[in-house]
Design an enzyme around this catalytic site. Structure first.
Site, PDB file in Angstrom:
ATOM      1  N   GLY A  10       0.829  -1.204   0.000  1.00 31.41           N
ATOM      2  CA  GLY A  10       0.000   0.000   0.000  1.00 31.41           C
ATOM      3  C   GLY A  10       0.865   1.255   0.000  1.00 31.41           C
ATOM      4  O   GLY A  10       2.105   1.177   0.035  1.00 31.41           O
ATOM      5  N   GLN A  11       0.223   2.412  -0.037  1.00 32.26           N
ATOM      6  CA  GLN A  11       0.969   3.685  -0.064  1.00 32.26           C
ATOM      7  C   GLN A  11       1.864   3.809   1.167  1.00 32.26           C
ATOM      8  O   GLN A  11       3.056   4.090   1.080  1.00 32.26           O
ATOM      9  CB  GLN A  11       0.011   4.869  -0.054  1.00 32.26           C
ATOM     10  CG  GLN A  11      -0.890   4.998  -1.243  1.00 32.26           C
ATOM     11  CD  GLN A  11      -1.548   6.367  -1.238  1.00 32.26           C
ATOM     12  OE1 GLN A  11      -0.937   7.358  -1.594  1.00 32.26           O
ATOM     13  NE2 GLN A  11      -2.802   6.429  -0.821  1.00 32.26           N
ATOM     14  N   LEU A  12       1.281   3.603   2.338  1.00 34.73           N
ATOM     15  CA  LEU A  12       2.054   3.743   3.569  1.00 34.73           C
ATOM     16  C   LEU A  12       3.104   2.643   3.682  1.00 34.73           C
ATOM     17  O   LEU A  12       4.257   2.906   4.051  1.00 34.73           O
ATOM     18  CB  LEU A  12       1.113   3.712   4.786  1.00 34.73           C
ATOM     19  CG  LEU A  12       1.809   3.735   6.141  1.00 34.73           C
ATOM     20  CD1 LEU A  12       2.659   5.002   6.308  1.00 34.73           C
ATOM     21  CD2 LEU A  12       0.790   3.637   7.274  1.00 34.73           C
ATOM     22  N   ASP A 101      -9.587  10.170   9.544  1.00 36.98           N
ATOM     23  CA  ASP A 101     -10.445  11.318   9.878  1.00 36.98           C
ATOM     24  C   ASP A 101     -11.929  10.973   9.673  1.00 36.98           C
ATOM     25  O   ASP A 101     -12.803  11.649  10.211  1.00 36.98           O
ATOM     26  CB  ASP A 101     -10.065  12.540   9.018  1.00 36.98           C
ATOM     27  CG  ASP A 101     -10.098  12.258   7.519  1.00 36.98           C
ATOM     28  OD1 ASP A 101      -9.916  11.086   7.115  1.00 36.98           O
ATOM     29  OD2 ASP A 101     -10.303  13.203   6.735  1.00 36.98           O
ATOM     30  N   TYR A 124     -16.804   2.452   5.967  1.00 36.27           N
ATOM     31  CA  TYR A 124     -15.340   2.484   6.100  1.00 36.27           C
ATOM     32  C   TYR A 124     -14.941   3.130   7.425  1.00 36.27           C
ATOM     33  O   TYR A 124     -14.183   2.543   8.211  1.00 36.27           O
ATOM     34  CB  TYR A 124     -14.723   3.244   4.912  1.00 36.27           C
ATOM     35  CG  TYR A 124     -13.273   3.635   5.129  1.00 36.27           C
ATOM     36  CD1 TYR A 124     -12.259   2.672   5.092  1.00 36.27           C
ATOM     37  CD2 TYR A 124     -12.909   4.964   5.380  1.00 36.27           C
ATOM     38  CE1 TYR A 124     -10.931   3.026   5.300  1.00 36.27           C
ATOM     39  CE2 TYR A 124     -11.585   5.324   5.589  1.00 36.27           C
ATOM     40  CZ  TYR A 124     -10.600   4.352   5.542  1.00 36.27           C
ATOM     41  OH  TYR A 124      -9.293   4.708   5.766  1.00 36.27           O
TER      42      TYR A 124
HETATM   43  N1  LIG Z   1      -5.712   6.541   1.612  1.00 38.84           N
HETATM   44  C1  LIG Z   1      -6.266   7.520   2.333  1.00 38.84           C
HETATM   45  O1  LIG Z   1      -6.651   8.578   1.809  1.00 38.84           O
HETATM   46  C2  LIG Z   1      -6.415   7.366   3.823  1.00 38.84           C
HETATM   47  C3  LIG Z   1      -7.102   8.359   4.550  1.00 38.84           C
HETATM   48  C4  LIG Z   1      -7.211   8.213   5.936  1.00 38.84           C
HETATM   49  C5  LIG Z   1      -6.656   7.118   6.563  1.00 38.84           C
HETATM   50  N2  LIG Z   1      -6.027   6.159   5.827  1.00 38.84           N
HETATM   51  C6  LIG Z   1      -5.471   5.011   6.533  1.00 38.84           C
HETATM   52  O2  LIG Z   1      -4.068   5.006   6.317  1.00 38.84           O
HETATM   53  C7  LIG Z   1      -3.576   3.669   6.301  1.00 38.84           C
HETATM   54  C8  LIG Z   1      -2.727   3.457   5.066  1.00 38.84           C
HETATM   55  O3  LIG Z   1      -3.536   3.701   3.922  1.00 38.84           O
HETATM   56  P1  LIG Z   1      -2.962   3.541   2.439  1.00 38.84           P
HETATM   57  O4  LIG Z   1      -3.432   4.714   1.675  1.00 38.84           O
HETATM   58  O5  LIG Z   1      -1.529   3.177   2.482  1.00 38.84           O
HETATM   59  O6  LIG Z   1      -3.814   2.280   1.970  1.00 38.84           O
HETATM   60  P2  LIG Z   1      -3.669   1.418   0.646  1.00 38.84           P
HETATM   61  O7  LIG Z   1      -2.710   2.049  -0.288  1.00 38.84           O
HETATM   62  O8  LIG Z   1      -5.046   1.106   0.195  1.00 38.84           O
HETATM   63  O9  LIG Z   1      -2.975   0.099   1.190  1.00 38.84           O
HETATM   64  C9  LIG Z   1      -3.633  -0.769   2.047  1.00 38.84           C
HETATM   65  C10 LIG Z   1      -2.938  -2.101   1.970  1.00 38.84           C
HETATM   66  O10 LIG Z   1      -3.602  -2.986   2.844  1.00 38.84           O
HETATM   67  C11 LIG Z   1      -3.538  -4.251   2.280  1.00 38.84           C
HETATM   68  N3  LIG Z   1      -4.603  -5.127   2.748  1.00 38.84           N
HETATM   69  C12 LIG Z   1      -5.921  -5.072   2.478  1.00 38.84           C
HETATM   70  N4  LIG Z   1      -6.564  -6.091   3.082  1.00 38.84           N
HETATM   71  C13 LIG Z   1      -5.631  -6.803   3.744  1.00 38.84           C
HETATM   72  C14 LIG Z   1      -5.656  -7.963   4.546  1.00 38.84           C
HETATM   73  N5  LIG Z   1      -6.786  -8.629   4.774  1.00 38.84           N
HETATM   74  N6  LIG Z   1      -4.493  -8.409   5.071  1.00 38.84           N
HETATM   75  C15 LIG Z   1      -3.330  -7.773   4.833  1.00 38.84           C
HETATM   76  N7  LIG Z   1      -3.232  -6.666   4.067  1.00 38.84           N
HETATM   77  C16 LIG Z   1      -4.374  -6.191   3.526  1.00 38.84           C
HETATM   78  C17 LIG Z   1      -3.675  -4.041   0.788  1.00 38.84           C
HETATM   79  O11 LIG Z   1      -3.011  -5.082   0.144  1.00 38.84           O
HETATM   80  P3  LIG Z   1      -3.572  -5.680  -1.244  1.00 38.84           P
HETATM   81  O12 LIG Z   1      -3.670  -4.544  -2.179  1.00 38.84           O
HETATM   82  O13 LIG Z   1      -2.522  -6.662  -1.583  1.00 38.84           O
HETATM   83  O14 LIG Z   1      -4.888  -6.285  -0.946  1.00 38.84           O
HETATM   84  C18 LIG Z   1      -2.976  -2.720   0.574  1.00 38.84           C
HETATM   85  O15 LIG Z   1      -1.669  -2.897   0.074  1.00 38.84           O
HETATM   86  C19 LIG Z   1      -4.811   2.778   6.404  1.00 38.84           C
HETATM   87  O16 LIG Z   1      -4.983   2.397   7.747  1.00 38.84           O
HETATM   88  C20 LIG Z   1      -5.951   3.673   5.989  1.00 38.84           C
HETATM   89  O17 LIG Z   1      -7.188   3.291   6.566  1.00 38.84           O
HETATM   90  C21 LIG Z   1      -5.870   6.266   4.477  1.00 38.84           C
END
Ligand SMILES: NC(=O)c1ccc[n+]([C@@H]2O[C@H](COP(=O)([O-])OP(=O)(O)OC[C@H]3O[C@@H](n4cnc5c(N)ncnc54)[C@H](OP(=O)(O)O)[C@@H]3O)[C@@H](O)[C@H]2O)c1
Length: 290
Positions: A10-12, A101, A124
């Site tokens: 994922g991004q993080l 948020d 979500y």
């Molecule tokens: N993106 C935003 O704008 C945003 C805003 C507020 C908070 N957040 C929070 O910030 C954090 C990081 O977000 P991000 O943007 O990096 O998210 P992201 O790019 O969507 O990455 C999430 C990762 O989680 C993995 N994942 C999903 N289901 C899973 C499972 N059952 N077991 C293990 N891995 C799993 C996915 O892997 P696969 O792709 O391989 O399934 C994906 O690589 C998250 O906690 C998110 O809720 C994000």
């Protein structure tokens, strides 16, 4: 330091590997190697690795799709966090977890404090809030960083969508009545790395829930305007499309979003990490996207 990282693709996850892998022993897993909604897999992997700390970058993040895939969202965002926390307790190690948020309803007029009343508007946000609560029930050794509007050079995000659309279209409508704090995943990754290192040196952290996001609030429309201005300056796009402000009503989505999810960052000083200056970081991301 032995760090177990979930959600490495994922991004993080990717930003965390960029900032931390040269200095720490990171055991990183994608969802295909460690599905956090599978309790036996979680137990097995954590027992194998015996980490000093767990960083959970895995989440179900499809805000609109979650409305029809509620069970999947909760399986990852609530149960997955609970399973990680249960194993962390067995090893007496902390969990650094990330939330959103969108746990707030957005009816506030002042930036939200970590202690403010939550009231998510969609599945979500509700599933992420359930994860925060599950974590706190199982362990006291946790840090939750609620973040917002995450962008990076990786994956799909608003910045990359705007750049793509600017290359395809002459005009664009963007929602102007939702306010939040854009956050670079790389800044969040640095903050998490610093927390891991603080824990390594002091064996302690000021446990609890904090807000970590970009320092300057914006609307999606304002965010888009900034992206286009910087992207044009950097030569990432040739032309800035005509940008029109629309209301959320004019852009209906399956999940309702908070109108004002600006997060108060005052408690961050307790954590001893730097705020994210998202406009500077956006500049760096645009250079990487050239
Ligand atoms: N993106 C935003 O704008 C945003 C805003 C507020 C908070 N957040 C929070 O910030 C954090 C990081 O977000 P991000 O943007 O990096 O998210 P992201 O790019 O969507 O990455 C999430 C990762 O989680 C993995 N994942 C999903 N289901 C899973 C499972 N059952 N077991 C293990 N891995 C799993 C996915 O892997 P696969 O792709 O391989 O399934 C994906 O690589 C998250 O906690 C998110 O809720 C994000």
């Amino acid at each position: 330091m032995r760090i177990l990282l979930t959600g490495k693709n994922g991004q993080l996850g990717r930003c965390f590997l960029d900032v931390a892998s040269s200095e720490h022993e990171i055991y990183d897993f994608g969802s295909d190697q460690l599905n956090i909604s599978d309790p036996s897999q979680v137990a097995e992997r954590i027992a194998q690795v015996k980490p000093d700390i767990i960083v959970n970058a895995a989440a179900y993040t499809a805000v609109d799709k979650a409305e029809e895939e509620s069970e999947r969202a909760y399986a990852v965002n609530e149960l997955g966090v609970k399973y990680l926390a249960e194993q962390a307790v067995l090893l007496d190690i902390p969990v650094i977890h990330v939330s959103t948020d969108y746990v707030f309803d957005g009816k506030a007029v002042m930036p939200y404090l970590p202690s403010d009343q939550t009231n998510p508007r969609g599945v979500y946000g509700a599933s992420k809030l359930a994860g925060e609560k599950a974590l706190a029930v199982v362990t006291t050794k946790y840090i939750v960083l609620r973040t917002a509007w995450v962008f990076s050079e990786y994956g799909n995000n608003f910045v990359k969508s705007m750049i793509r659309l600017a290359k395809e279209r002459d005009s664009l409508n963007v929602v102007a009545d939702q306010y939040g704090c854009p956050t670079y995943a790389g800044d969040l990754a640095v903050a998490i790395k610093e927390l891991c290192e603080q824990y390594q040196s002091q064996n302690e952290l000021p446990w609890g829930i904090y807000h970590y996001c970009g320092d300057t609030p914006a609307s999606w429309h304002g965010f888009a305007r900034t992206i286009f201005a910087l992207a044009k300056e950097r030569g990432v796009i040739d032309n800035i499309p005509k940008l029109s402000a629309i209301s959320s009503d004019q852009y209906p989505t399956p999940a309702k979003r908070p109108e004002y999810s600006v997060l108060n960052l005052e408690s961050l000083h307790k954590l001893g990490v730097q705020k994210s200056q998202w406009i500077d970081s956006l500049n760096q991301v645009l250079i990487r996207l050239m």
